[in-house]
Motif scaffolding. Sequence first.
Motif, PDB file in Angstrom:
ATOM      1  N   ARG A  71      51.387  60.143  34.684  1.00 33.63           N
ATOM      2  CA  ARG A  71      52.102  59.699  33.492  1.00 33.63           C
ATOM      3  C   ARG A  71      51.268  60.058  32.258  1.00 33.63           C
ATOM      4  O   ARG A  71      50.439  59.265  31.806  1.00 33.63           O
ATOM      5  CB  ARG A  71      52.384  58.196  33.541  1.00 33.63           C
ATOM      6  N   ASP A  74      63.828  57.536  42.145  1.00 33.50           N
ATOM      7  CA  ASP A  74      63.867  57.752  40.705  1.00 33.50           C
ATOM      8  C   ASP A  74      63.735  59.222  40.357  1.00 33.50           C
ATOM      9  O   ASP A  74      64.369  59.720  39.437  1.00 33.50           O
ATOM     10  CB  ASP A  74      62.737  56.972  40.034  1.00 33.50           C
ATOM     11  N   LYS A 125      60.481  50.418  35.686  1.00 30.67           N
ATOM     12  CA  LYS A 125      61.810  50.802  36.189  1.00 30.67           C
ATOM     13  C   LYS A 125      62.879  49.749  35.908  1.00 30.67           C
ATOM     14  O   LYS A 125      63.989  49.850  36.419  1.00 30.67           O
ATOM     15  CB  LYS A 125      61.789  51.120  37.691  1.00 30.67           C
ATOM     16  N   GLN A 136      66.032  52.386  30.395  1.00 29.92           N
ATOM     17  CA  GLN A 136      65.160  52.058  31.529  1.00 29.92           C
ATOM     18  C   GLN A 136      63.712  52.130  31.112  1.00 29.92           C
ATOM     19  O   GLN A 136      63.294  53.039  30.390  1.00 29.92           O
ATOM     20  CB  GLN A 136      65.418  53.017  32.693  1.00 29.92           C
ATOM     21  N   ASP A 137      62.921  51.169  31.568  1.00 31.12           N
ATOM     22  CA  ASP A 137      61.499  51.143  31.283  1.00 31.12           C
ATOM     23  C   ASP A 137      60.800  52.238  32.079  1.00 31.12           C
ATOM     24  O   ASP A 137      60.981  52.357  33.283  1.00 31.12           O
ATOM     25  CB  ASP A 137      60.908  49.779  31.650  1.00 31.12           C
ATOM     26  N   ALA A 138      60.003  53.061  31.391  1.00 35.86           N
ATOM     27  CA  ALA A 138      59.363  54.203  32.035  1.00 35.86           C
ATOM     28  C   ALA A 138      58.325  53.800  33.068  1.00 35.86           C
ATOM     29  O   ALA A 138      58.048  54.546  33.997  1.00 35.86           O
ATOM     30  CB  ALA A 138      58.716  55.099  30.976  1.00 35.86           C
ATOM     31  N   GLU A 139      57.748  52.605  32.944  1.00 37.10           N
ATOM     32  CA  GLU A 139      56.706  52.168  33.866  1.00 37.10           C
ATOM     33  C   GLU A 139      57.250  51.270  34.972  1.00 37.10           C
ATOM     34  O   GLU A 139      57.021  51.511  36.152  1.00 37.10           O
ATOM     35  CB  GLU A 139      55.601  51.422  33.094  1.00 37.10           C
ATOM     36  N   LYS A 155      61.971  61.665  34.173  1.00 36.37           N
ATOM     37  CA  LYS A 155      61.806  60.924  32.923  1.00 36.37           C
ATOM     38  C   LYS A 155      60.735  59.835  32.979  1.00 36.37           C
ATOM     39  O   LYS A 155      60.271  59.379  31.936  1.00 36.37           O
ATOM     40  CB  LYS A 155      63.137  60.292  32.503  1.00 36.37           C
ATOM     41  N   PHE A 156      60.343  59.409  34.171  1.00 29.70           N
ATOM     42  CA  PHE A 156      59.466  58.243  34.262  1.00 29.70           C
ATOM     43  C   PHE A 156      58.046  58.586  34.697  1.00 29.70           C
ATOM     44  O   PHE A 156      57.124  57.813  34.470  1.00 29.70           O
ATOM     45  CB  PHE A 156      60.087  57.206  35.191  1.00 29.70           C
ATOM     46  N   TYR A 157      57.855  59.726  35.309  1.00 25.48           N
ATOM     47  CA  TYR A 157      56.534  60.182  35.697  1.00 25.48           C
ATOM     48  C   TYR A 157      56.660  61.624  36.169  1.00 25.48           C
ATOM     49  O   TYR A 157      57.764  62.139  36.375  1.00 25.48           O
ATOM     50  CB  TYR A 157      55.940  59.310  36.816  1.00 25.48           C
ATOM     51  N   GLU A 211      59.853  55.228  43.942  1.00 27.19           N
ATOM     52  CA  GLU A 211      59.622  56.349  43.039  1.00 27.19           C
ATOM     53  C   GLU A 211      60.392  57.597  43.451  1.00 27.19           C
ATOM     54  O   GLU A 211      60.893  58.337  42.618  1.00 27.19           O
ATOM     55  CB  GLU A 211      58.120  56.652  42.994  1.00 27.19           C
TER      56      GLU A 211
END
Length: 291
Positions: A223, A162, A65, A60-63, A205-207, A159
């Motif tokens: 981030r 997530d 999604k 998954q792309d961290a920015e 994991k993403f922010y 968000e």
Amino acid sequence: MSQKYVKPERLSLRNHAELSEKWVQKLIADDPSILGLGDLVLRDQERIHPRAGRLDLLLQDAETKRRYEVELQLGATDETHIIRTIEYWDIERKRYPQYDHCAVIVAEDITSRFLNVISLFNGTIPLIAIQMQALKVGDSTTLVFTTVMDEMTRGLVDEDEDAEAAPTDRAYWEARATKTTVSLADELLKTVREFDPTLDLKYNKFYIGLSRDGQPFNFVTFRPKKSHLNLDIKLPETEEIDTKIEAAGIDTLEYNKRWGNYRLRLSKEQVKGQKEVLRDLIKLAHERRTS
């Protein structure tokens, strides 16, 4: 001083006695960025799909999604792996429709016939084809990944959802960024707590978001990067806010119109030197979140 040149030797992973598909899978799982698809995070590997086998990797792309369903194949592409790649993508997008999904096939040999066939799908099925080359350089082996067919761009996911789906801890972010940039989130948390002392940082994991009593409560998110901190503030785009940010000399990324976020790129000096401006913006976002 002249540079020493070492001619690489092309290896066939399919016929190699030691280097296997599991070896490749582990390399990608440990560092998804080697695929060249951006700042990706591992969500799952060997993901079981009833009656359809196992998905090699879910990234998954961290920015943004965006999720990538990755199928690995040693040797040349064939129709079995093409079908499997599309099937995994279809299962995942139906199971999790709130995400944007993209099918990815990674193979040693992406044939022209394969490209002709899958190009017919691209546009209705977002599909990436990556050619993988194994090279021996001296006593070392390396992999080179080349995207030979790219995908379409899709959307984002909420968000708060997530944060619930991908929890992690502070150590993860200190390794992913630096202790210094993660500490900038601590500094801004002090400002946030001026308006609500019950809020804490919530790591996923993403922010890094905010939580109240263990539940997501996001009106700002963080981030950390290697040299700076990206701060997202949930505020409508207005000329007044634009002017305030510009006058403070704060670097900005493109406004996120889908989720209504200002995206600020903050150095350590700006977090300390522009404390009042950041406080005003955070206060506005908090008021909108609680109104």
